[in-house]
Design a protein around this motif. Structure first.
Motif, short mmCIF file in Angstrom:
data_model
loop_
_atom_site.label_atom_id
_atom_site.label_comp_id
_atom_site.label_asym_id
_atom_site.label_seq_id
_atom_site.Cartn_x
_atom_site.Cartn_y
_atom_site.Cartn_z
N ASP A 15 -4.62 20.37 -8.45
CA ASP A 15 -3.22 20.77 -8.28
C ASP A 15 -2.49 19.73 -7.43
OD1 ASP A 15 -3.59 21.33 -5.50
OD2 ASP A 15 -4.13 23.40 -5.94
N LYS A 16 -1.17 19.86 -7.35
CA LYS A 16 -0.35 18.85 -6.67
C LYS A 16 -0.74 18.64 -5.21
CE LYS A 16 3.78 19.13 -9.51
NZ LYS A 16 5.23 19.30 -9.52
N GLU A 17 -1.00 19.72 -4.50
CA GLU A 17 -1.35 19.59 -3.07
C GLU A 17 -2.67 18.85 -2.90
OE1 GLU A 17 0.69 19.98 -0.51
OE2 GLU A 17 2.11 20.42 -2.11
N ASP A 18 -3.64 19.11 -3.77
CA ASP A 18 -4.91 18.39 -3.69
C ASP A 18 -4.74 16.92 -4.05
OD1 ASP A 18 -6.32 20.60 -2.82
OD2 ASP A 18 -6.99 21.17 -4.83
N ILE A 19 -3.88 16.63 -5.02
CA ILE A 19 -3.61 15.23 -5.38
C ILE A 19 -2.95 14.52 -4.20
CG2 ILE A 19 -2.19 13.71 -6.84
CD1 ILE A 19 -2.69 15.73 -9.13
N LYS A 20 -2.01 15.17 -3.55
CA LYS A 20 -1.35 14.56 -2.39
C LYS A 20 -2.35 14.31 -1.26
CE LYS A 20 3.23 16.20 -3.50
NZ LYS A 20 4.43 16.92 -3.06
N SER A 21 -3.23 15.24 -1.03
CA SER A 21 -4.27 15.07 -0.02
C SER A 21 -5.20 13.91 -0.39
CB SER A 21 -5.06 16.37 0.13
OG SER A 21 -6.10 16.21 1.06
N LEU A 22 -5.58 13.85 -1.64
CA LEU A 22 -6.42 12.76 -2.14
C LEU A 22 -5.74 11.41 -1.93
CD1 LEU A 22 -8.94 11.83 -3.90
CD2 LEU A 22 -7.36 12.02 -5.84
N MET A 23 -4.47 11.33 -2.28
CA MET A 23 -3.73 10.07 -2.17
C MET A 23 -3.50 9.68 -0.71
SD MET A 23 -3.59 8.94 -5.20
CE MET A 23 -2.45 7.57 -5.03
N ASN B 121 0.84 -1.20 0.00
CA ASN B 121 0.00 0.00 0.00
C ASN B 121 0.88 1.25 0.00
OD1 ASN B 121 -2.18 -1.75 0.16
ND2 ASN B 121 -2.77 -1.16 2.22
N GLU B 122 1.86 1.27 0.87
CA GLU B 122 2.74 2.43 0.99
C GLU B 122 3.52 2.67 -0.31
OE1 GLU B 122 4.72 5.73 2.22
OE2 GLU B 122 3.12 4.73 3.35
N GLU B 123 4.17 1.66 -0.81
CA GLU B 123 5.03 1.82 -1.98
C GLU B 123 4.24 2.14 -3.25
OE1 GLU B 123 8.34 1.92 -2.17
OE2 GLU B 123 8.58 1.55 -0.03
N ILE B 124 3.20 1.39 -3.52
CA ILE B 124 2.44 1.60 -4.75
C ILE B 124 1.70 2.93 -4.73
CG2 ILE B 124 0.54 0.75 -6.18
CD1 ILE B 124 1.50 -2.12 -5.35
N LEU B 125 1.07 3.24 -3.62
CA LEU B 125 0.30 4.48 -3.57
C LEU B 125 1.20 5.72 -3.53
CD1 LEU B 125 -2.64 3.33 -1.31
CD2 LEU B 125 -2.63 3.65 -3.78
N THR B 126 2.36 5.61 -2.88
CA THR B 126 3.31 6.72 -2.90
C THR B 126 3.84 6.95 -4.31
OG1 THR B 126 3.97 6.42 -0.60
CG2 THR B 126 5.54 7.57 -2.03
N LYS B 127 4.22 5.89 -4.99
CA LYS B 127 4.73 6.02 -6.35
C LYS B 127 3.63 6.53 -7.30
CE LYS B 127 8.54 2.67 -5.96
NZ LYS B 127 9.26 3.53 -5.10
N THR B 128 2.41 6.09 -7.09
CA THR B 128 1.30 6.60 -7.91
C THR B 128 1.13 8.10 -7.70
OG1 THR B 128 0.17 4.46 -7.80
CG2 THR B 128 -1.18 6.37 -8.38
N MET B 129 1.18 8.53 -6.44
CA MET B 129 1.08 9.95 -6.13
C MET B 129 2.21 10.73 -6.79
SD MET B 129 2.44 12.50 -3.74
CE MET B 129 3.49 11.37 -2.95
#
Length: 116
Positions: free
Chosen positions: A83-91, A35-43
């Motif tokens: 934007d990037k911050e919203d994507i990071k929050s979403l992820m 979960n950590e690796e895949i979702l971080t890389k996706t983000m």
């Protein structure tokens, strides 16, 4: 998290639950790492940031992340307007929800069996 963000998280959760096999590892620690690796890389891919691919494991997670980020962008056009911050929050919200569904809220007792 507002209602729009919760709805968007659930749309991504629905995709993962229906299309991604990596969520079904048999041990909690495997699920946590994946979960950590895949979702971080996706983000990172969604935000146009560099992604670590130095080890074979990194490259394995990266491949899943590439497939998922491309599918997310294609299926959910609203993602392309964030934007990037919203994507990071979403992820972050997605990771919390996936961790709950696949690990902490799971009724699968084998996930935490030390002999398994």
């Amino acid at each position: 998290m507002d209602d729009v963000m919760k709805d968007r998280v659930e749309q991504l959760v629905d995709y993962i639950m229906k299309k991604c096999l990596w969520q079904f590892h048999s041990r909690a620690w495997d699920r946590e790492r994946q979960n950590e690796e895949i979702l971080t890389k996706t983000m990172q891919l969604l935000c146009g940031e560099p992604v670590e691919t130095a080890t074979p494991a990194d490259r394995c997670y990266w491949v899943d992340a590439v497939c998922m980020s491309e599918a997310f962008k294609e299926r959910y056009p609203w993602l392309n307007t964030m934007d990037k911050e919203d994507i990071k929050s979403l992820m972050r919200g997605l990771k919390e929800r996936i961790d709950y569904l696949t690990i902490t809220g799971s009724l699968n007792k084998e996930l935490h069996d030390t002999l398994y």
